[in-house]
Design a protein around this motif. Sequence first.
Motif, PDB file in Angstrom:
ATOM      1  N   GLY A  75       0.800  -1.214   0.000  1.00 25.96           N
ATOM      2  CA  GLY A  75       0.000   0.000   0.000  1.00 25.96           C
ATOM      3  C   GLY A  75       0.831   1.261   0.000  1.00 25.96           C
ATOM      4  N   MET A  76       2.012   1.171   0.611  1.00 21.73           N
ATOM      5  CA  MET A  76       2.834   2.374   0.758  1.00 21.73           C
ATOM      6  C   MET A  76       3.378   2.853  -0.579  1.00 21.73           C
ATOM      7  SD  MET A  76       3.313   4.362   3.281  1.00 21.73           S
ATOM      8  CE  MET A  76       3.004   3.275   4.686  1.00 21.73           C
ATOM      9  N   THR A  77       3.705   1.936  -1.485  1.00 20.15           N
ATOM     10  CA  THR A  77       4.213   2.361  -2.789  1.00 20.15           C
ATOM     11  C   THR A  77       3.205   3.269  -3.491  1.00 20.15           C
ATOM     12  OG1 THR A  77       4.972   1.615  -4.965  1.00 20.15           O
ATOM     13  CG2 THR A  77       3.379   0.213  -3.881  1.00 20.15           C
ATOM     14  N   LEU A  78       1.923   2.941  -3.398  1.00 15.65           N
ATOM     15  CA  LEU A  78       0.896   3.742  -4.052  1.00 15.65           C
ATOM     16  C   LEU A  78       0.603   5.014  -3.264  1.00 15.65           C
ATOM     17  CD1 LEU A  78      -1.006   4.006  -6.436  1.00 15.65           C
ATOM     18  CD2 LEU A  78      -2.715   2.714  -5.152  1.00 15.65           C
ATOM     19  N   ALA A  79       0.546   4.919  -1.937  1.00 14.23           N
ATOM     20  CA  ALA A  79       0.273   6.097  -1.115  1.00 14.23           C
ATOM     21  C   ALA A  79       1.346   7.170  -1.306  1.00 14.23           C
ATOM     22  CB  ALA A  79       0.183   5.702   0.353  1.00 14.23           C
ATOM     23  N   ILE A  80       2.602   6.753  -1.341  1.00 17.53           N
ATOM     24  CA  ILE A  80       3.696   7.717  -1.524  1.00 17.53           C
ATOM     25  C   ILE A  80       3.722   8.229  -2.957  1.00 17.53           C
ATOM     26  CG2 ILE A  80       6.197   8.037  -1.455  1.00 17.53           C
ATOM     27  CD1 ILE A  80       4.969   7.828   1.307  1.00 17.53           C
ATOM     28  N   SER A  88       2.987  16.756  -2.137  1.00 17.46           N
ATOM     29  CA  SER A  88       3.259  16.731  -0.698  1.00 17.46           C
ATOM     30  C   SER A  88       4.761  16.711  -0.443  1.00 17.46           C
ATOM     31  CB  SER A  88       2.615  15.503  -0.054  1.00 17.46           C
ATOM     32  OG  SER A  88       1.218  15.607  -0.047  1.00 17.46           O
ATOM     33  N   GLN A  89       5.147  17.371   0.627  1.00 21.22           N
ATOM     34  CA  GLN A  89       6.558  17.411   1.018  1.00 21.22           C
ATOM     35  C   GLN A  89       6.833  16.527   2.229  1.00 21.22           C
ATOM     36  OE1 GLN A  89       7.365  21.566   1.669  1.00 21.22           O
ATOM     37  NE2 GLN A  89       6.992  22.119  -0.464  1.00 21.22           N
ATOM     38  N   THR A  90       5.759  16.246   2.992  1.00 25.83           N
ATOM     39  CA  THR A  90       5.899  15.473   4.222  1.00 25.83           C
ATOM     40  C   THR A  90       4.795  14.432   4.307  1.00 25.83           C
ATOM     41  OG1 THR A  90       6.842  17.378   5.397  1.00 25.83           O
ATOM     42  CG2 THR A  90       5.930  15.591   6.747  1.00 25.83           C
ATOM     43  N   VAL A  91       5.148  13.243   4.736  1.00 22.90           N
ATOM     44  CA  VAL A  91       4.145  12.224   5.037  1.00 22.90           C
ATOM     45  C   VAL A  91       4.212  11.927   6.521  1.00 22.90           C
ATOM     46  CG1 VAL A  91       4.157  11.220   2.731  1.00 22.90           C
ATOM     47  CG2 VAL A  91       5.705  10.299   4.475  1.00 22.90           C
ATOM     48  N   ALA A 103       6.679   3.468   5.614  1.00 20.66           N
ATOM     49  CA  ALA A 103       6.531   4.886   5.266  1.00 20.66           C
ATOM     50  C   ALA A 103       7.892   5.563   5.184  1.00 20.66           C
ATOM     51  CB  ALA A 103       5.645   5.591   6.286  1.00 20.66           C
ATOM     52  N   ALA A 104       8.770   5.264   6.147  1.00 23.07           N
ATOM     53  CA  ALA A 104      10.093   5.881   6.165  1.00 23.07           C
ATOM     54  C   ALA A 104      10.907   5.485   4.937  1.00 23.07           C
ATOM     55  CB  ALA A 104      10.831   5.483   7.437  1.00 23.07           C
ATOM     56  N   ALA A 105      10.816   4.212   4.544  1.00 26.93           N
ATOM     57  CA  ALA A 105      11.584   3.734   3.391  1.00 26.93           C
ATOM     58  C   ALA A 105      11.107   4.384   2.094  1.00 26.93           C
ATOM     59  CB  ALA A 105      11.461   2.217   3.283  1.00 26.93           C
ATOM     60  N   TYR A 106       9.805   4.397   1.873  1.00 26.59           N
ATOM     61  CA  TYR A 106       9.281   4.932   0.621  1.00 26.59           C
ATOM     62  C   TYR A 106       9.366   6.453   0.571  1.00 26.59           C
ATOM     63  CZ  TYR A 106       7.818   0.358  -0.971  1.00 26.59           C
ATOM     64  OH  TYR A 106       7.833  -0.947  -1.407  1.00 26.59           O
ATOM     65  N   ALA A 107       9.236   7.113   1.720  1.00 30.01           N
ATOM     66  CA  ALA A 107       9.415   8.563   1.761  1.00 30.01           C
ATOM     67  C   ALA A 107      10.854   8.922   1.421  1.00 30.01           C
ATOM     68  CB  ALA A 107       9.045   9.105   3.142  1.00 30.01           C
ATOM     69  N   SER A 108      11.789   8.140   1.946  1.00 27.29           N
ATOM     70  CA  SER A 108      13.195   8.355   1.622  1.00 27.29           C
ATOM     71  C   SER A 108      13.439   8.208   0.126  1.00 27.29           C
ATOM     72  CB  SER A 108      14.059   7.364   2.403  1.00 27.29           C
ATOM     73  OG  SER A 108      15.420   7.458   2.030  1.00 27.29           O
ATOM     74  N   ALA A 110      11.371   8.761  -2.192  1.00 29.95           N
ATOM     75  CA  ALA A 110      10.731   9.879  -2.899  1.00 29.95           C
ATOM     76  C   ALA A 110      11.339  11.236  -2.543  1.00 29.95           C
ATOM     77  CB  ALA A 110       9.241   9.889  -2.581  1.00 29.95           C
ATOM     78  N   GLY A 111      12.289  11.255  -1.611  1.00 29.37           N
ATOM     79  CA  GLY A 111      12.895  12.521  -1.199  1.00 29.37           C
ATOM     80  C   GLY A 111      11.993  13.349  -0.308  1.00 29.37           C
ATOM     81  N   MET A 112      11.085  12.687   0.418  1.00 27.71           N
ATOM     82  CA  MET A 112      10.157  13.380   1.311  1.00 27.71           C
ATOM     83  C   MET A 112      10.584  13.231   2.764  1.00 27.71           C
ATOM     84  SD  MET A 112       6.472  12.139  -0.164  1.00 27.71           S
ATOM     85  CE  MET A 112       5.945  12.456  -1.849  1.00 27.71           C
ATOM     86  N   THR A 113      10.045  14.112   3.593  1.00 28.18           N
ATOM     87  CA  THR A 113      10.210  13.987   5.035  1.00 28.18           C
ATOM     88  C   THR A 113       9.148  13.044   5.565  1.00 28.18           C
ATOM     89  OG1 THR A 113      11.066  16.236   5.233  1.00 28.18           O
ATOM     90  CG2 THR A 113      10.168  15.238   7.234  1.00 28.18           C
ATOM     91  N   CYS A 114       9.529  12.192   6.506  1.00 29.85           N
ATOM     92  CA  CYS A 114       8.569  11.256   7.105  1.00 29.85           C
ATOM     93  C   CYS A 114       8.544  11.468   8.615  1.00 29.85           C
ATOM     94  CB  CYS A 114       8.963   9.810   6.802  1.00 29.85           C
ATOM     95  SG  CYS A 114       7.867   8.578   7.558  1.00 29.85           S
ATOM     96  N   ALA A 115       7.357  11.731   9.149  1.00 33.59           N
ATOM     97  CA  ALA A 115       7.172  11.884  10.591  1.00 33.59           C
ATOM     98  C   ALA A 115       6.329  10.735  11.107  1.00 33.59           C
ATOM     99  CB  ALA A 115       6.493  13.211  10.903  1.00 33.59           C
ATOM    100  N   VAL A 116       6.752  10.153  12.222  1.00 37.82           N
ATOM    101  CA  VAL A 116       6.081   8.971  12.777  1.00 37.82           C
ATOM    102  C   VAL A 116       5.749   9.193  14.244  1.00 37.82           C
ATOM    103  CG1 VAL A 116       6.300   6.509  13.270  1.00 37.82           C
ATOM    104  CG2 VAL A 116       7.356   7.456  11.208  1.00 37.82           C
ATOM    105  N   LEU A 117       4.499   8.930  14.627  1.00 40.89           N
ATOM    106  CA  LEU A 117       4.085   8.959  16.023  1.00 40.89           C
ATOM    107  C   LEU A 117       3.872   7.532  16.487  1.00 40.89           C
ATOM    108  CD1 LEU A 117       3.572  11.943  15.261  1.00 40.89           C
ATOM    109  CD2 LEU A 117       1.544  11.882  16.724  1.00 40.89           C
ATOM    110  N   ILE A 118       4.525   7.163  17.586  1.00 47.09           N
ATOM    111  CA  ILE A 118       4.394   5.804  18.105  1.00 47.09           C
ATOM    112  C   ILE A 118       3.972   5.842  19.574  1.00 47.09           C
ATOM    113  CG2 ILE A 118       6.119   4.887  16.502  1.00 47.09           C
ATOM    114  CD1 ILE A 118       8.103   4.837  18.835  1.00 47.09           C
ATOM    115  N   PRO A 119       3.235   4.830  20.023  1.00 49.05           N
ATOM    116  CA  PRO A 119       2.872   4.755  21.440  1.00 49.05           C
ATOM    117  C   PRO A 119       4.114   4.465  22.275  1.00 49.05           C
ATOM    118  CG  PRO A 119       1.508   3.300  20.081  1.00 49.05           C
ATOM    119  CD  PRO A 119       2.667   3.725  19.244  1.00 49.05           C
ATOM    120  N   GLU A 120       4.317   5.195  23.350  1.00 43.84           N
ATOM    121  CA  GLU A 120       5.497   5.026  24.189  1.00 43.84           C
ATOM    122  C   GLU A 120       5.599   3.605  24.721  1.00 43.84           C
ATOM    123  OE1 GLU A 120       7.646   7.302  27.960  1.00 43.84           O
ATOM    124  OE2 GLU A 120       5.464   7.292  27.803  1.00 43.84           O
TER     125      GLU A 120
END
Length: 358
Positions: A75-80, A88-91, A103-108, A110-120
Motif C-alpha cells: 500500500g505504501m508504494t501507491l500512497a507515496i 506533498s513534502q511530508t508524510v 513509510a520511512a523507506a518509501y518517503a526516503s 521519494a525525497g520526502m520527510t517522514c514523521a512517525v508517532l508511536i505509542p510510548e
Amino acid sequence: MAENSGRPDRERMVWRGVVEEYRRFMPVNDKTPIVTLGEGRTPLIYAPVLSSIKSAKVYLKYEGGNPTGSFKDRGMTLAISKAAEEGSQTVVCASTGNTSASAAAYASKAGMTCAVLIPEGYIALGKLAQALIYGAKVMQIKGNFDQALEIVRELGENSEKVTVVNSINPYRIEGQKTGAFEIIDTLGVVPDYHFIPVGNAGNITAYWKGYQEYYKEGISSSLPKMMGFQAAGAAPIVLGHVVERPETVATAIRIGNPASWDNAVRARDESGGVIRAVEDSEILEAYRFLATKESVFCEPASAASVAGLMKTEVKPGSVVVCVLTGHGLKDPDVAISQISVPEAVDATYEAISKELGI
C-alpha cells in the motif's frame, strides 16, 4: 482463471512492483511518479504439516518477503506515489511498527520527510530501528496507537503539504489488494478460505476488494470466505466496542479502535466469513509451530491467522491461504523470549559428539 488475466509472462521480465504490474487496477495516470522498491511477488508457500492436520491444501502468503519485511509496502508504494503526484513534502503516520518502517523507506525513496508517532513503549525494536535508519523523525507519545492516529488525522487536515499514510489513506487499500491478485495468479484458483490477522483492519478490507475486482473482471469465478482473527486482548470488532487499553504480545495488531472497522465487518459478512479472537498463548503456539514445522519465521501478529486456522473447522480438501503479514525479525525480542541460549561446551570432538549423541 488466472491465465485469462492478459498479463505478461512474469518469468520473462523484471518484476516492476505492484503498481506497474497491476496498473490496470490502480488509480494512477501518466503524471503519477511511481515510487517503488520492487514490492510484491512474495512467496506462496505450501504448508504440508498444516495441510495434513486440517485435511486441506494450506498455503502461507509470506509477506515478510517485501522490501521492508511486511505487507505494508504494497500500500505504501501507491500512497507515496500519489502523495508525490499531489506535491506533498511530508508524510505522517501513527504506527505500532510496520507502517513506520514502510513509510520511512518509501518517503526516503521519494525525497520526502517522514514523521512517525508511536505509542510510548509499545513498538517492537526491530521496527523502530528500521524507521530511524531510513531517516524518519520518530516521536513517542504518552498514549496509545488510537490517540496517535487522532493527532495524525489533525495534522493531515490542517496542512495541504502533509499527507497521512495510515490505512485511512484510500491508496493504501488499493495497493494492498494486489496480494489477492497474486494469490489467484499463483494458484490458478481462488482459495476457499482466506485466513488473516486483523489489527487496524485495512488488510482484510484490501484483500476482499482485490478478490472482488478479479471476480468482477471475470479473471476468477468464485470468492473466498474471509476469516479474520484479532488478539483477544485487542479485539474490538469481536467484542463490539472500542478497547481503551489493548494488550497483546502481537504488537502489530495491538489496536483498540480499527480505522477500517466497518469495511472489515462488510468483508466478513459479504464473504460469509468470520472475525474471531485468539489468545496470546495460541498466537505464540502458532508462531513456534510455523518455525519448527513449516520452516517459516514470521512476526507474532502474523501467526494470528494460523492460530485461527488451528481452531477452525474447514471443509476437507478445500484450498486455504493464511496471510503471514511480516518477517520474524520485525520483533526479535519475542523470538528471543521463546528460545533458550545454549551453554558453552568444550571445543573438542569428544564434547561435541557427546552433545549430539553420536
